[in-house]
Scaffold this motif. Structure first.
Motif, PDB file in Angstrom:
ATOM      1  N   THR A 104      -1.222   5.511  -9.042  1.00 45.11           N
ATOM      2  CA  THR A 104      -1.334   4.798  -7.772  1.00 45.11           C
ATOM      3  C   THR A 104      -1.508   3.315  -8.030  1.00 45.11           C
ATOM      4  O   THR A 104      -2.108   2.913  -9.034  1.00 45.11           O
ATOM      5  N   ILE A 105      -0.972   2.501  -7.118  1.00 47.64           N
ATOM      6  CA  ILE A 105      -1.050   1.043  -7.218  1.00 47.64           C
ATOM      7  C   ILE A 105      -1.316   0.503  -5.824  1.00 47.64           C
ATOM      8  O   ILE A 105      -0.706   0.950  -4.861  1.00 47.64           O
ATOM      9  N   GLY A 106      -2.229  -0.452  -5.718  1.00 49.45           N
ATOM     10  CA  GLY A 106      -2.493  -1.061  -4.431  1.00 49.45           C
ATOM     11  C   GLY A 106      -2.956  -2.493  -4.586  1.00 49.45           C
ATOM     12  O   GLY A 106      -3.400  -2.907  -5.656  1.00 49.45           O
ATOM     13  N   HIS A 107      -2.861  -3.258  -3.514  1.00 45.51           N
ATOM     14  CA  HIS A 107      -3.353  -4.632  -3.529  1.00 45.51           C
ATOM     15  C   HIS A 107      -4.876  -4.628  -3.479  1.00 45.51           C
ATOM     16  O   HIS A 107      -5.476  -3.789  -2.809  1.00 45.51           O
ATOM     17  N   ASP A 108      -5.494  -5.582  -4.171  1.00 44.88           N
ATOM     18  CA  ASP A 108      -6.949  -5.723  -4.200  1.00 44.88           C
ATOM     19  C   ASP A 108      -7.384  -6.462  -2.938  1.00 44.88           C
ATOM     20  O   ASP A 108      -7.226  -7.674  -2.827  1.00 44.88           O
ATOM     21  N   LEU A 109      -7.926  -5.728  -1.976  1.00 46.75           N
ATOM     22  CA  LEU A 109      -8.269  -6.314  -0.684  1.00 46.75           C
ATOM     23  C   LEU A 109      -9.561  -7.114  -0.714  1.00 46.75           C
ATOM     24  O   LEU A 109      -9.915  -7.722   0.299  1.00 46.75           O
ATOM     25  N   THR A 110     -10.254  -7.187  -1.863  1.00 47.86           N
ATOM     26  CA  THR A 110     -11.398  -8.090  -1.951  1.00 47.86           C
ATOM     27  C   THR A 110     -10.934  -9.534  -2.092  1.00 47.86           C
ATOM     28  O   THR A 110     -11.711 -10.456  -1.892  1.00 47.86           O
ATOM     29  N   ARG A 111      -9.654  -9.720  -2.421  1.00 48.76           N
ATOM     30  CA  ARG A 111      -9.142 -11.077  -2.629  1.00 48.76           C
ATOM     31  C   ARG A 111      -8.047 -11.468  -1.655  1.00 48.76           C
ATOM     32  O   ARG A 111      -7.388 -12.486  -1.839  1.00 48.76           O
ATOM     33  N   GLY A 112      -7.812 -10.662  -0.632  1.00 43.69           N
ATOM     34  CA  GLY A 112      -6.790 -11.012   0.345  1.00 43.69           C
ATOM     35  C   GLY A 112      -6.540  -9.860   1.292  1.00 43.69           C
ATOM     36  O   GLY A 112      -7.228  -8.849   1.258  1.00 43.69           O
ATOM     37  N   THR A 113      -5.525 -10.019   2.135  1.00 43.94           N
ATOM     38  CA  THR A 113      -5.174  -8.987   3.106  1.00 43.94           C
ATOM     39  C   THR A 113      -3.780  -8.459   2.801  1.00 43.94           C
ATOM     40  O   THR A 113      -2.999  -9.101   2.089  1.00 43.94           O
ATOM     41  N   ALA A 114      -3.492  -7.314   3.347  1.00 46.79           N
ATOM     42  CA  ALA A 114      -2.167  -6.713   3.176  1.00 46.79           C
ATOM     43  C   ALA A 114      -1.795  -6.004   4.466  1.00 46.79           C
ATOM     44  O   ALA A 114      -2.666  -5.572   5.216  1.00 46.79           O
TER      45      ALA A 114
END
Length: 156
Positions: A104-114
């Motif tokens: 699994t791969i995801g954006h790190d939402l502690t550093r931005g939004t998606a």
């Protein structure tokens, strides 16, 4: 069963390379993971050593990575670690690489939004014949019949 599963948080270091292979789509990119620590003497956060991983994604994950991941973005990657060593021509020391076979791969939402968008499901070919809808209702219980005498069976 004895696999090393890990979760790393880092930044995309190279543009994802997408390929259609005979066994399905594949994508790979490099992920830079830098340790940070609090330096008490300087009273600030300091970067430590940076590890680079080659992240491999397959099938639908590869398609989604190619459409969603860009250089510099912060990611969270979970997968199986594979460390390879080999000798290269003209070098006296073994060359090593750390690969992650991503689950699994995801954006790190502690550093931005998606903005999440569900990917379209692949179209399935139309069936030549249509099967009737199954009867899901429970039939009513049968009415009790008149009591009958049990049949006697002789075993010899």
């Amino acid at each position: 069963m004895n696999e090393t599963v890990l979760c790393v948080v880092g930044n995309v270091a190279t543009r994802p390379v997408y390929r259609e292979l005979p066994n399905g789509p594949s994508a790979r990119f490099r992920l830079a993971v830098t340790a940070r620590y609090w330096d008490r003497e300087k009273n600030l956060w300091t970067d430590g050593h940076t590890n680079f991983f080659t992240v491999w994604a397959n099938r639908q994950l590869a398609v989604n990575v190619a459409a969603s991941v860009e250089v510099g973005q912060p990611l969270v990657v979970q997968g199986r670690l594979k460390v390879r060593t080999e000798m290269r021509e003209g070098q006296q020391q073994a060359w090593a690489s750390a690969d992650i076979d991503a689950v699994t791969i995801g954006h790190d939402l502690t550093r931005g939004t998606a903005a999440f968008r569900r990917s379209a499901k692949p179209e399935t070919p139309a069936r030549a014949e249509t099967r009737p809808e199954p009867q899901w209702e429970t039939p009513p219980p049968a009415e009790p019949e008149a009591q009958q005498e049990p049949e006697t069976v002789l075993v010899t």
